[in-house]
Scaffold this motif. Structure first.
Motif, PDB file in Angstrom:
ATOM      1  N   ASN A  43       0.736  -1.208   0.142  1.00 45.25           N
ATOM      2  CA  ASN A  43       0.029  -0.027  -0.102  1.00 45.25           C
ATOM      3  C   ASN A  43       0.844   1.225  -0.070  1.00 45.25           C
ATOM      4  O   ASN A  43       0.552   2.170  -0.507  1.00 45.25           O
ATOM      5  N   SER A  44       1.987   1.410   0.601  1.00 40.02           N
ATOM      6  CA  SER A  44       2.814   2.270   1.181  1.00 40.02           C
ATOM      7  C   SER A  44       3.616   2.631  -0.307  1.00 40.02           C
ATOM      8  O   SER A  44       3.652   3.779  -0.611  1.00 40.02           O
ATOM      9  N   PHE A  45       4.031   1.728  -1.007  1.00 41.77           N
ATOM     10  CA  PHE A  45       4.751   1.871  -2.176  1.00 41.77           C
ATOM     11  C   PHE A  45       3.948   2.438  -3.376  1.00 41.77           C
ATOM     12  O   PHE A  45       4.472   3.219  -4.212  1.00 41.77           O
ATOM     13  N   LEU A  46       2.961   1.666  -3.431  1.00 38.95           N
ATOM     14  CA  LEU A  46       1.786   2.186  -4.454  1.00 38.95           C
ATOM     15  C   LEU A  46       1.342   3.417  -4.359  1.00 38.95           C
ATOM     16  O   LEU A  46       1.090   4.328  -5.354  1.00 38.95           O
ATOM     17  N   LYS A  47       1.180   3.670  -3.269  1.00 42.64           N
ATOM     18  CA  LYS A  47       0.550   5.228  -2.992  1.00 42.64           C
ATOM     19  C   LYS A  47       1.500   6.208  -3.422  1.00 42.64           C
ATOM     20  O   LYS A  47       1.442   7.370  -3.818  1.00 42.64           O
ATOM     21  N   ALA A  48       3.047   5.719  -2.703  1.00 43.62           N
ATOM     22  CA  ALA A  48       4.112   6.847  -3.368  1.00 43.62           C
ATOM     23  C   ALA A  48       4.132   7.111  -4.978  1.00 43.62           C
ATOM     24  O   ALA A  48       4.785   7.988  -5.449  1.00 43.62           O
ATOM     25  N   TYR A  49       4.008   5.816  -5.733  1.00 45.75           N
ATOM     26  CA  TYR A  49       4.219   5.865  -7.034  1.00 45.75           C
ATOM     27  C   TYR A  49       2.867   6.476  -8.024  1.00 45.75           C
ATOM     28  O   TYR A  49       3.229   7.418  -8.814  1.00 45.75           O
ATOM     29  N   GLN A  50       1.611   6.131  -7.498  1.00 45.92           N
ATOM     30  CA  GLN A  50       0.428   6.672  -8.221  1.00 45.92           C
ATOM     31  C   GLN A  50       0.213   8.048  -8.096  1.00 45.92           C
ATOM     32  O   GLN A  50       0.726   8.837  -7.146  1.00 45.92           O
ATOM     33  N   SER A  51      -0.584   8.619  -9.077  1.00 44.23           N
ATOM     34  CA  SER A  51      -0.837   9.967  -9.216  1.00 44.23           C
ATOM     35  C   SER A  51      -1.822  10.359  -7.973  1.00 44.23           C
ATOM     36  O   SER A  51      -2.861   9.414  -7.825  1.00 44.23           O
ATOM     37  N   PRO A  52      -1.892  11.323  -7.160  1.00 40.02           N
ATOM     38  CA  PRO A  52      -2.777  11.539  -6.205  1.00 40.02           C
ATOM     39  C   PRO A  52      -4.112  12.107  -6.622  1.00 40.02           C
ATOM     40  O   PRO A  52      -4.079  12.520  -7.822  1.00 40.02           O
ATOM     41  N   PRO A  53      -5.319  11.906  -5.865  1.00 36.55           N
ATOM     42  CA  PRO A  53      -6.474  12.373  -6.786  1.00 36.55           C
ATOM     43  C   PRO A  53      -6.691  13.998  -6.911  1.00 36.55           C
ATOM     44  O   PRO A  53      -5.860  14.625  -6.483  1.00 36.55           O
ATOM     45  N   ALA A  54      -7.289  14.069  -8.035  1.00 41.01           N
ATOM     46  CA  ALA A  54      -7.451  15.287  -8.729  1.00 41.01           C
ATOM     47  C   ALA A  54      -8.135  16.304  -7.552  1.00 41.01           C
ATOM     48  O   ALA A  54      -9.251  15.769  -6.931  1.00 41.01           O
ATOM     49  N   ASP A  55      -8.036  17.621  -7.744  1.00 37.73           N
ATOM     50  CA  ASP A  55      -8.811  18.353  -6.984  1.00 37.73           C
ATOM     51  C   ASP A  55     -10.232  18.596  -7.662  1.00 37.73           C
ATOM     52  O   ASP A  55     -10.059  19.401  -8.592  1.00 37.73           O
ATOM     53  N   LEU A  56     -11.423  18.038  -7.262  1.00 35.40           N
ATOM     54  CA  LEU A  56     -12.439  18.084  -8.100  1.00 35.40           C
ATOM     55  C   LEU A  56     -13.078  19.360  -8.095  1.00 35.40           C
ATOM     56  O   LEU A  56     -13.725  19.939  -9.213  1.00 35.40           O
ATOM     57  N   ALA A 174      -4.755   5.423 -11.683  1.00 40.24           N
ATOM     58  CA  ALA A 174      -3.902   6.656 -10.864  1.00 40.24           C
ATOM     59  C   ALA A 174      -2.549   5.963 -11.072  1.00 40.24           C
ATOM     60  O   ALA A 174      -1.544   6.397 -11.100  1.00 40.24           O
ATOM     61  N   SER A 175      -2.404   4.433 -11.152  1.00 32.71           N
ATOM     62  CA  SER A 175      -1.262   3.782 -11.217  1.00 32.71           C
ATOM     63  C   SER A 175      -0.796   4.040 -12.417  1.00 32.71           C
ATOM     64  O   SER A 175       0.725   3.995 -12.823  1.00 32.71           O
ATOM     65  N   HIS A 176      -1.440   4.148 -13.693  1.00 38.95           N
ATOM     66  CA  HIS A 176      -0.873   4.294 -15.005  1.00 38.95           C
ATOM     67  C   HIS A 176      -0.845   5.719 -15.508  1.00 38.95           C
ATOM     68  O   HIS A 176      -0.277   5.987 -16.501  1.00 38.95           O
ATOM     69  N   MET A 177      -1.396   6.770 -14.794  1.00 38.55           N
ATOM     70  CA  MET A 177      -1.404   8.046 -15.002  1.00 38.55           C
ATOM     71  C   MET A 177       0.143   8.577 -15.384  1.00 38.55           C
ATOM     72  O   MET A 177       0.275   9.457 -16.137  1.00 38.55           O
ATOM     73  N   PRO A 178       1.137   8.277 -14.573  1.00 36.74           N
ATOM     74  CA  PRO A 178       2.453   8.843 -14.557  1.00 36.74           C
ATOM     75  C   PRO A 178       2.940   8.515 -16.196  1.00 36.74           C
ATOM     76  O   PRO A 178       3.491   9.417 -16.657  1.00 36.74           O
ATOM     77  N   ARG A 179       2.897   7.159 -16.702  1.00 39.82           N
ATOM     78  CA  ARG A 179       3.250   6.897 -17.736  1.00 39.82           C
ATOM     79  C   ARG A 179       2.294   7.582 -19.106  1.00 39.82           C
ATOM     80  O   ARG A 179       2.894   7.998 -19.882  1.00 39.82           O
ATOM     81  N   ALA A 180       1.080   7.378 -18.674  1.00 40.59           N
ATOM     82  CA  ALA A 180       0.023   8.039 -19.654  1.00 40.59           C
ATOM     83  C   ALA A 180       0.226   9.598 -19.883  1.00 40.59           C
ATOM     84  O   ALA A 180       0.254  10.144 -21.041  1.00 40.59           O
ATOM     85  N   ALA A 181       0.258  10.210 -18.800  1.00 40.69           N
ATOM     86  CA  ALA A 181       0.532  11.731 -18.948  1.00 40.69           C
ATOM     87  C   ALA A 181       1.696  12.065 -19.696  1.00 40.69           C
ATOM     88  O   ALA A 181       1.887  13.010 -20.414  1.00 40.69           O
ATOM     89  N   SER A 213      -1.438 -11.300   2.437  1.00 42.13           N
ATOM     90  CA  SER A 213      -2.542 -11.252   1.847  1.00 42.13           C
ATOM     91  C   SER A 213      -2.389 -11.223   0.330  1.00 42.13           C
ATOM     92  O   SER A 213      -1.189 -10.760  -0.335  1.00 42.13           O
ATOM     93  N   ASP A 214      -3.353 -11.546  -0.490  1.00 38.90           N
ATOM     94  CA  ASP A 214      -3.340 -11.669  -1.882  1.00 38.90           C
ATOM     95  C   ASP A 214      -3.500 -10.326  -2.368  1.00 38.90           C
ATOM     96  O   ASP A 214      -3.266  -9.990  -3.652  1.00 38.90           O
ATOM     97  N   ASP A 215      -4.385  -9.294  -1.699  1.00 43.08           N
ATOM     98  CA  ASP A 215      -4.359  -8.175  -2.112  1.00 43.08           C
ATOM     99  C   ASP A 215      -2.953  -7.247  -2.269  1.00 43.08           C
ATOM    100  O   ASP A 215      -2.684  -6.710  -3.111  1.00 43.08           O
ATOM    101  N   ALA A 216      -2.281  -7.565  -1.201  1.00 39.50           N
ATOM    102  CA  ALA A 216      -0.790  -6.967  -1.387  1.00 39.50           C
ATOM    103  C   ALA A 216       0.258  -7.415  -2.757  1.00 39.50           C
ATOM    104  O   ALA A 216       0.588  -6.931  -3.339  1.00 39.50           O
ATOM    105  N   LEU A 217      -0.171  -8.790  -2.935  1.00 40.59           N
ATOM    106  CA  LEU A 217       0.497  -9.090  -4.280  1.00 40.59           C
ATOM    107  C   LEU A 217      -0.049  -8.592  -5.509  1.00 40.59           C
ATOM    108  O   LEU A 217       0.868  -8.307  -6.373  1.00 40.59           O
ATOM    109  N   PHE A 218      -1.412  -8.624  -5.535  1.00 38.19           N
ATOM    110  CA  PHE A 218      -1.942  -7.703  -6.774  1.00 38.19           C
ATOM    111  C   PHE A 218      -1.447  -6.272  -6.821  1.00 38.19           C
ATOM    112  O   PHE A 218      -1.110  -5.912  -7.722  1.00 38.19           O
ATOM    113  N   LYS A 219      -1.161  -5.551  -5.585  1.00 42.85           N
ATOM    114  CA  LYS A 219      -0.760  -4.355  -5.659  1.00 42.85           C
ATOM    115  C   LYS A 219       0.844  -4.349  -6.094  1.00 42.85           C
ATOM    116  O   LYS A 219       1.139  -3.247  -7.087  1.00 42.85           O
ATOM    117  N   TRP A 220       1.590  -5.342  -5.640  1.00 47.41           N
ATOM    118  CA  TRP A 220       2.968  -5.219  -5.919  1.00 47.41           C
ATOM    119  C   TRP A 220       3.029  -5.662  -7.528  1.00 47.41           C
ATOM    120  O   TRP A 220       3.756  -5.057  -8.323  1.00 47.41           O
TER     121      TRP A 220
END
Length: 239
Positions: A43-56, A174-181, A213-220
């Motif tokens: 959770n920590s590593f994925l949060k650090a990489y993905q783009s933060p939520p936009a200011d709606l 959010a995880s794809h945004m850095p590459r896409a942008a 947790s298998d959720d952790a494997l999916f996030k990694w």
């Protein structure tokens, strides 16, 4: 990928029974298992990489000629073909519909092909257009691009449809945004990011986050995919 690494190490442990350093394979396999099934780390590593939520509120204060929606949210190989089968990335489409209905974007531009050599009728953007028609969405204000096979092709082909002087809202995970942008900016687009599909959470630390947790494997898995994709695109000069 993480699960593959764990499996290969344990496979080597059982194959090389007489190797004098075999015990280190067991230690490595166990260590990788602990790391890659730890949801706190994932959770920590994925949060650090993905783009933060936009200011709606800030998004609402502007107006965008185009909302560019990148595909990757349906299973086009599933039968029967009388409906659309969405996966966990469906938040991309749901957020796009919300932005359109609130008048934030004028035209929804859906980019993504994904057809295979054997099936030329599987372009995902066309599938999504059919879905929007089925829910009475105003498809007169929808454009599709159904030839791109990856993100860099989506960015390049968008130049044929979209005036680069027009404000553009890019909608993807959010995880794809850095590459896409990065790809779209490389093509000269002036864009605002609108990340969706967050696999991470913002809850306080809890004991359950440190249990396997298998959720952790999916996030990694998601993070490794984007790390490799971003690195490959950077080396190829796409960013």
């Amino acid at each position: 990928m993480p699960a593959t690494l764990i499996g290969l190490v344990w496979l080597a442990f059982f194959i090389f029974r007489r190797w004098k350093f075999r015990k280190y394979l067991a230690i490595l396999g166990f260590s990788l298992f602990v790391i890659f099934t730890n949801d706190f780390l994932a959770n920590s590593f994925l949060k650090a990489y993905q783009s933060p939520p936009a200011d709606l509120q800030q998004i609402k204060s502007r107006h965008y000629t185009y909302g560019v929606l990148l595909t990757g949210m349906t299973n086009t190989l599933k039968e029967p073909k009388d409906r659309v089968y969405f996966n966990q990335n469906a938040d991309r489409l749901l957020q796009s519909i919300m932005l359109f209905e609130q008048g934030i974007i004028d035209t929804l531009y859906i980019s993504g092909g994904g057809a295979t050599a054997l099936r030329k009728d599987l372009q995902e953007s066309a599938v999504l257009l059919g879905y929007l028609k089925s829910i009475n969405f105003p498809v007169a204000r929808v454009k599709i691009e159904d030839q791109s096979r990856n993100t860099v092709e989506s960015a390049r082909l968008a130049s044929d449809f979209i005036d680069k002087s027009r404000p553009l809202l890019l909608i993807t995970s959010a995880s794809h945004m850095p590459r896409a942008a990065g790809c779209f900016r490389k093509q000269g687009f002036q864009l605002t990011e609108y990340p969706t599909v967050y696999y991470t959470n913002d809850q306080l630390i809890s004991p359950s986050m440190f249990l396997p947790s298998d959720d952790a494997l999916f996030k990694w898995h998601t993070l490794f995919k984007e790390w490799m994709g971003y690195t490959a695109y950077w080396l190829a000069g796409y960013l």
